[in-house]
Motif scaffolding. Structure first.
Motif, short mmCIF file in Angstrom:
data_model
loop_
_atom_site.label_atom_id
_atom_site.label_comp_id
_atom_site.label_asym_id
_atom_site.label_seq_id
_atom_site.Cartn_x
_atom_site.Cartn_y
_atom_site.Cartn_z
N GLU A 114 -29.68 -19.58 10.99
CA GLU A 114 -28.61 -19.41 11.51
C GLU A 114 -26.94 -20.69 11.39
N HIS A 143 -28.37 -16.63 4.97
CA HIS A 143 -28.86 -16.55 6.82
C HIS A 143 -29.38 -14.54 6.76
N ASP A 144 -29.69 -13.65 5.91
CA ASP A 144 -29.58 -12.54 6.02
C ASP A 144 -30.81 -12.49 5.10
N PRO A 173 -44.96 -12.78 11.48
CA PRO A 173 -43.95 -14.17 12.04
C PRO A 173 -44.55 -14.42 13.11
N LYS A 183 -39.22 -14.42 15.16
CA LYS A 183 -39.70 -13.33 15.75
C LYS A 183 -38.26 -12.86 16.24
N LEU A 230 -35.35 -13.89 15.61
CA LEU A 230 -34.63 -13.67 14.42
C LEU A 230 -34.44 -12.12 14.16
N ILE A 231 -36.25 -11.58 13.52
CA ILE A 231 -36.12 -10.84 12.88
C ILE A 231 -36.05 -9.63 13.59
N ALA A 232 -36.35 -9.58 14.85
CA ALA A 232 -35.99 -8.39 15.89
C ALA A 232 -34.26 -8.14 16.85
N SER A 233 -33.51 -9.47 15.87
CA SER A 233 -32.15 -9.43 16.27
C SER A 233 -31.67 -8.93 15.27
N PRO A 284 -30.89 -6.48 12.68
CA PRO A 284 -30.78 -4.73 11.94
C PRO A 284 -30.53 -4.66 10.67
N ARG A 311 -33.17 -6.96 19.67
CA ARG A 311 -33.44 -7.81 20.78
C ARG A 311 -33.36 -8.84 20.51
N PRO A 312 -32.07 -9.17 21.42
CA PRO A 312 -31.08 -10.73 20.59
C PRO A 312 -31.95 -12.03 21.44
N ILE A 313 -31.90 -13.14 21.08
CA ILE A 313 -31.72 -14.62 21.37
C ILE A 313 -30.83 -14.31 22.14
N ASP A 352 -23.85 -15.49 14.29
CA ASP A 352 -24.84 -15.80 13.79
C ASP A 352 -25.52 -14.22 14.25
N VAL A 353 -26.28 -13.70 13.26
CA VAL A 353 -28.05 -13.16 14.04
C VAL A 353 -28.01 -12.70 15.12
N SER A 354 -28.53 -13.28 15.53
CA SER A 354 -28.99 -14.10 16.70
C SER A 354 -27.89 -13.35 18.10
N ALA A 396 -26.55 -9.59 17.18
CA ALA A 396 -27.33 -8.89 18.46
C ALA A 396 -26.72 -8.57 19.44
N GLN A 397 -26.25 -9.42 20.30
CA GLN A 397 -26.10 -9.59 21.81
C GLN A 397 -24.58 -8.87 22.17
N ASN A 424 -25.68 -5.10 21.14
CA ASN A 424 -26.23 -4.53 22.27
C ASN A 424 -24.41 -4.40 23.92
N ARG A 467 -26.67 -1.91 7.88
CA ARG A 467 -27.44 -2.04 8.58
C ARG A 467 -26.79 -1.47 9.98
N VAL A 468 -25.68 -2.23 10.33
CA VAL A 468 -25.18 -2.65 11.48
C VAL A 468 -24.79 -0.72 12.56
N TYR A 508 -26.82 1.19 12.86
CA TYR A 508 -27.87 0.69 14.83
C TYR A 508 -26.94 1.49 15.71
N ILE A 530 -44.21 -6.82 16.25
CA ILE A 530 -43.61 -7.37 17.59
C ILE A 530 -42.62 -7.09 17.77
#
Lengths: 334, 260
Positions: free
Chosen positions: A51, A222-223, A255, A261, A263-266, A268, A279-281, B179-181, B184-185, B188, B209-210, B213, B260
């Motif tokens: 990121e 980043h993708d 992962p 983990k 990054l992948i879970a957040s 889409p 699931r965001p970090i 950023d991706v993380s 997602a916040q 959601n 993709r977004v 969702y 996961i």
């Protein structure tokens, strides 16, 4: 994608060893890139994922010794076909850049000189490294434009960048990078500013040139979806630290590091639905120079309290079935 | 049920200046959103998706066509004011959309003050509550935008829209720069707002993709036209238009993770 075993037996074109990049004026703060180490083989594409603030772009600039003012390489070396780029002087670097090692940037609109035609842009790069006749320059220019899938190259040599679409501009930028037949290609988010349908073509092009010309490619993004399409191996960076690396398929489907983990879970993907929410970090990235000592991810890690976590002294764990997949965390290893 | 917001036969032409040509950004487009609906508008650059979303709140004026609010044509300035009580707009770049010289509390409370709602104390309370709703602290009202990260600023922009209790928010690429993380916040958070408060959302994005969702219904735009519209499920499982098929085939598939 070629099998990982096959690739690791080929020649190493680029070897990055313990690359550390620090801030000039703030000694004592944490480095912005900390001990980056990986090899790129012939015909292999290595993805760097992270990121903002992860150090991925600085790392890619360091590969051509083009770091901006304010940061410097404080440790480590970069060996491109045996030549140590960190020790090279300006004259040597000029001879290397665009010839042995080439770079493609994110925004082709900004990377191409707006006052030069496509033909001029290409011949500039070619003339900087060789002594060809005008006829030979023209021939090679048309040849390389064909290689990058540029339609109707003969008549487009006279076009200016502003007359081309974003995708065609990026193809010109890639043609400039490839015209001297480099052994190493560094691409920093080359498709981020492009539309998805254009992105797909550029990814296929980079993949094809890597495999057919036996180039070593470093692809920064980043993708994760893009990396899955283009790269053989992937290096995941967080706040200047490599947290996990390995073959793309094993890192993305299995992962191990809590950050990977997360990054992948957040992110889409085409299978995400509200029933299976993202699931965001939690939390945000540490600011520049404020990376925690030891594990960079410790303040946001959801697995910190479990297992045998030692945040101050994280150690590398290795996948027993594939020693090239490793991660800087052993809370899972038990 | 009647649509809350509707646009009929919208065209938009931009006059070229100097040697540049005239551009038809929208070429006869219909749009509608029901109360509490989440609609996605997808397309590539130049498709007209942003222009359409801006016309819906009157930031841009349509060359021809009508915007209807609660089944009534929006014509006079008073009509537009009434529309903006129900519809709020959130911009892409949270570094440009917040006034740097106003504290977060001032920025968020501004809309309430303009409408003359409540006493200063009541307004401060609403600001504090809204900040907590978007996941920030009530005490952040005293800080200035400069001390916040991109994701936090986008939360502030959301709070700025939500404090006015809109029925629909229009989000133009609001997670593209994140950023991706962090993205997602924010996604959601939108899901929660819709689920818990029934806020309708028009979500403009280039990222399929977004949109997949988040949205219940999707419009696909290409060169100023809506080429296909369908429920999210049908659009992705059974795309009809050639352009939609092409767009779907270009999305990086990625690898689906296990375990996961």
């Amino acid at each position: 994608m070629t099998s990982a075993k096959n690739i690791s037996q080929r020649n190493v074109l680029l070897s990055i060893q313990n690359l550390t990049i620090s801030l000039d004026d703030r000694p004592g703060t944490s480095p912005v890139v900390n001990g980056l180490t990986f090899d790129v083989h012939e015909g292999e594409c290595v993805g760097i994922v992270g990121e903002s603030g992860s150090g991925k772009s600085l790392s890619s600039l360091a590969l051509l010794n083009m770091l901006p003012k304010g940061v410097h390489i404080s440790e480590g070396q970069i060996l491109a076909q045996g030549k140590n780029l960190t020790q090279a002087n300006e004259k040597d670097l000029r001879a290397l850049r665009g010839a042995l090692v080439s770079m493609v940037f994110q925004d082709p609109g900004a990377a191409l000189n707006p006052s030069r035609t496509v033909g001029k842009l290409l011949s500039d790069v070619l003339e900087a490294h060789s002594d060809l006749s005008r006829e030979a320059i023209r021939e090679r220019s048309i040849e390389v434009l064909k290689e990058v899938g540029f339609p109707d190259p003969e008549s487009r040599l006279k076009s200016f960048p502003f007359q081309l679409s974003g995708g065609l501009r990026q193809r010109v930028a890639i043609a400039m990078a490839l015209i001297n037949r480099p052994r190493i290609l560094v691409a920093d988010e080359p498709t981020t500013s492009l539309d998805v349908s254009v992105q797909k073509g550029i990814l296929q092009l980079i993949r094809q040139r890597t495999v057919e010309d036996g180039i070593g490619c470093v692809f920064v993004s980043h993708d994760l979806g893009v990396i899955a399409e283009v790269a053989d191996r992937v290096v995941i960076m967080y706040s200047g630290q490599v947290v996990e690396e390995g073959p793309v398929a094993s890192v993305l489907t299995n992962p191990k590091h809590p950050y990977t983990k997360g990054l992948i879970a957040s992110a889409p993907n085409m299978t995400s639905t509200l029933a299976n929410p993202l699931r965001p970090i939690p939390g945000s990235l540490p600011s520049v120079g404020r990376t925690p000592i030891g594990c960079a991810f410790q303040d946001r890690c959801p697995e910190k309290s479990t297992g045998t976590c030692t945040p101050l002294k994280p150690t590398w764990s290795v996948d027993p079935s594939d020693s090239s997949h490793r991660w800087l965390c052993h809370s899972e290893a038990k | 049920m009647k649509p809350l917001l509707e646009a009929v036969g919208i065209t938009k032409e931009f006059r070229g200046r100097g040697r540049s040509l005239d551009v038809t950004a929208l070429d006869g487009v219909d749009f509608s959103i029901m109360p509490g609906e989440v609609v996605g508008i997808v397309g590539e650059s130049g498709s007209g998706k942003s222009t359409l979303s801006r016309i819906l709140v009157g930031i841009e004026k349509a060359t021809s066509g009508v915007v209807n609010h609660n089944d009534k044509a929006v014509e006079t300035p008073a009509d537009w004011r009434a529309l903006r009580f129900d519809v709020q707009y959130i911009f892409q770049d949270p570094y440009l959309s917040l006034a740097p010289h106003m504290s977060v509390g001032q920025s968020i409370g501004d809309g309430l003050e303009i409408r003359g709602e409540g006493t200063p104390k009541e307004r401060a309370n609403r600001v504090a509550k809204t900040l907590e709703m978007v996941g920030l602290k009530a005490s952040d009202a005293q800080s200035y935008p400069a001390v916040f990260s991109g994701g936090q600023r986008q939360r502030i922009s959301l709070a700025r829209a939500l404090v006015l209790n809109p029925k629909v928010i229009i989000c133009d690429e609001i997670v593209s720069g994140l950023d991706v993380s962090v993205q997602a916040q924010i996604l959601n958070l939108l899901v929660e707002l819709h689920r818990d408060q029934g806020v309708g959302i028009v979500f403009v994005s280039h990222d399929l993709r977004v949109v997949k969702y988040l949205c219940q219904r999707i419009l696909v735009m290409h060169r100023g036209l809506i080429v296909e519209t369908n429920t999210t499920e049908n659009l992705f499982s059974n795309p009809q238009h050639e352009y939609t098929k092409h767009l779907l085939s270009c999305v990086p598939a990625g690898l689906s993770p296990s375990g996961i």
